[in-house]
Motif scaffolding. Structure first.
Motif, PDB file in Angstrom:
ATOM      1  N   TYR A 180       5.836  65.364  22.676  1.00 41.90           N
ATOM      2  CA  TYR A 180       4.381  65.521  22.670  1.00 41.90           C
ATOM      3  C   TYR A 180       3.778  64.131  22.680  1.00 41.90           C
ATOM      4  CZ  TYR A 180      -0.358  65.949  21.056  1.00 41.90           C
ATOM      5  OH  TYR A 180      -1.720  65.826  20.957  1.00 41.90           O
ATOM      6  N   ASN A 181       2.889  63.870  23.640  1.00 39.92           N
ATOM      7  CA  ASN A 181       2.270  62.556  23.705  1.00 39.92           C
ATOM      8  C   ASN A 181       0.745  62.628  23.834  1.00 39.92           C
ATOM      9  OD1 ASN A 181       1.815  63.288  26.347  1.00 39.92           O
ATOM     10  ND2 ASN A 181       3.234  61.806  27.231  1.00 39.92           N
ATOM     11  N   GLY A 182       0.181  63.794  23.564  1.00 41.17           N
ATOM     12  CA  GLY A 182      -1.261  63.955  23.667  1.00 41.17           C
ATOM     13  C   GLY A 182      -1.708  64.503  25.003  1.00 41.17           C
ATOM     14  N   PHE A 192      -6.534  63.971  27.253  1.00 38.84           N
ATOM     15  CA  PHE A 192      -5.741  63.212  26.293  1.00 38.84           C
ATOM     16  C   PHE A 192      -6.233  63.613  24.908  1.00 38.84           C
ATOM     17  CE2 PHE A 192      -4.705  58.810  24.436  1.00 38.84           C
ATOM     18  CZ  PHE A 192      -3.400  59.186  24.172  1.00 38.84           C
ATOM     19  N   LEU A 193      -5.487  64.490  24.240  1.00 41.02           N
ATOM     20  CA  LEU A 193      -5.935  65.052  22.963  1.00 41.02           C
ATOM     21  C   LEU A 193      -6.217  63.992  21.917  1.00 41.02           C
ATOM     22  CD1 LEU A 193      -3.765  68.268  22.479  1.00 41.02           C
ATOM     23  CD2 LEU A 193      -6.043  68.051  23.495  1.00 41.02           C
ATOM     24  N   LYS A 194      -5.413  62.936  21.894  1.00 41.59           N
ATOM     25  CA  LYS A 194      -5.594  61.901  20.875  1.00 41.59           C
ATOM     26  C   LYS A 194      -7.011  61.331  20.935  1.00 41.59           C
ATOM     27  CE  LYS A 194      -3.580  57.684  19.020  1.00 41.59           C
ATOM     28  NZ  LYS A 194      -2.503  56.704  19.155  1.00 41.59           N
ATOM     29  N   HIS A 200      -9.740  65.036  21.404  1.00 43.17           N
ATOM     30  CA  HIS A 200      -9.640  66.060  20.352  1.00 43.17           C
ATOM     31  C   HIS A 200      -8.670  65.593  19.264  1.00 43.17           C
ATOM     32  CE1 HIS A 200     -11.823  69.036  22.785  1.00 43.17           C
ATOM     33  NE2 HIS A 200     -11.202  68.487  23.801  1.00 43.17           N
ATOM     34  N   PRO A 201      -9.059  64.567  18.507  1.00 46.78           N
ATOM     35  CA  PRO A 201      -8.142  63.979  17.523  1.00 46.78           C
ATOM     36  C   PRO A 201      -7.655  64.972  16.459  1.00 46.78           C
ATOM     37  CG  PRO A 201     -10.359  63.065  17.293  1.00 46.78           C
ATOM     38  CD  PRO A 201     -10.352  63.893  18.534  1.00 46.78           C
ATOM     39  N   HIS A 209      -4.830  66.835  17.998  1.00 48.85           N
ATOM     40  CA  HIS A 209      -3.732  65.880  18.153  1.00 48.85           C
ATOM     41  C   HIS A 209      -2.976  65.717  16.827  1.00 48.85           C
ATOM     42  CE1 HIS A 209      -1.521  62.386  19.550  1.00 48.85           C
ATOM     43  NE2 HIS A 209      -1.976  61.690  18.514  1.00 48.85           N
ATOM     44  N   LYS A 210      -3.719  65.543  15.738  1.00 51.50           N
ATOM     45  CA  LYS A 210      -3.085  65.392  14.420  1.00 51.50           C
ATOM     46  C   LYS A 210      -2.303  66.638  14.026  1.00 51.50           C
ATOM     47  CE  LYS A 210      -6.294  61.987  12.644  1.00 51.50           C
ATOM     48  NZ  LYS A 210      -7.461  61.724  11.842  1.00 51.50           N
TER      49      LYS A 210
END
Length: 143
Positions: free
Chosen positions: A84-86, A122-124, A127-128, A131-132
């Motif tokens: 998983y990389n975001g 890019f979720l990071k 959408h942090p 991502h977390k």
């Protein structure tokens, strides 16, 4: 968040062919059921992801059939997020007989995250919180 519970599935008659053996296409459905269950246990079910305007299409599927599963058997499906990389998500599956413990199928699905316009997300960055939650899910893999 503790360890995740593997997904269990009792083989239904309609999933089998004339010989009472599970048709190969059903394993792909089981992968989706198990992945959906894992995401729900992680607190980020597809309903929550889609509420954020994100879809996660399947980019590829692999299944290695090792042994037959028959009508009436109960299988346990262990899922494991291996990457998983975001932007990209890879999930592995191990389908084994609940009674004997023998592995019957090994599989992998590959996914990405897209917005409503079909563009990569890019979720990071966008959408942090999600991502977390994915990162926590990886940290708390099944044993």
């Amino acid at each position: 968040m503790g360890k995740f519970t593997p997904y269990k599935h009792k083989v239904q008659y309609y999933e089998t062919d004339q010989m009472g053996i599970v048709h190969h296409s059903n394993y792909i459905r089981w992968f989706e059921e198990a992945r959906t269950d894992l995401l729900e246990q992680m607190g980020i079910g597809y309903d929550k992801i889609e509420k954020e305007g994100i879809v996660s299409p399947v980019l590829g599927v692999e299944a290695n059939y090792l042994r037959m599963v028959r009508f009436g058997d109960t299988v346990t499906i262990e899922t494991n997020i291996t990457e998983y990389n975001g932007i990209k998500l890879i999930v592995e599956y191990r389908v084994f007989d609940e009674e004997t413990g023998m592995v019957h199928c090994l599989g992998v699905t590959k996914h990405c995250f897209l917005n409503e316009k079909g563009r990569p997300v890019f979720l990071k960055k966008k959408h942090p919180r999600l991502h977390k939650m994915f990162l926590k899910g990886i940290e708390n893999k099944k044993e």
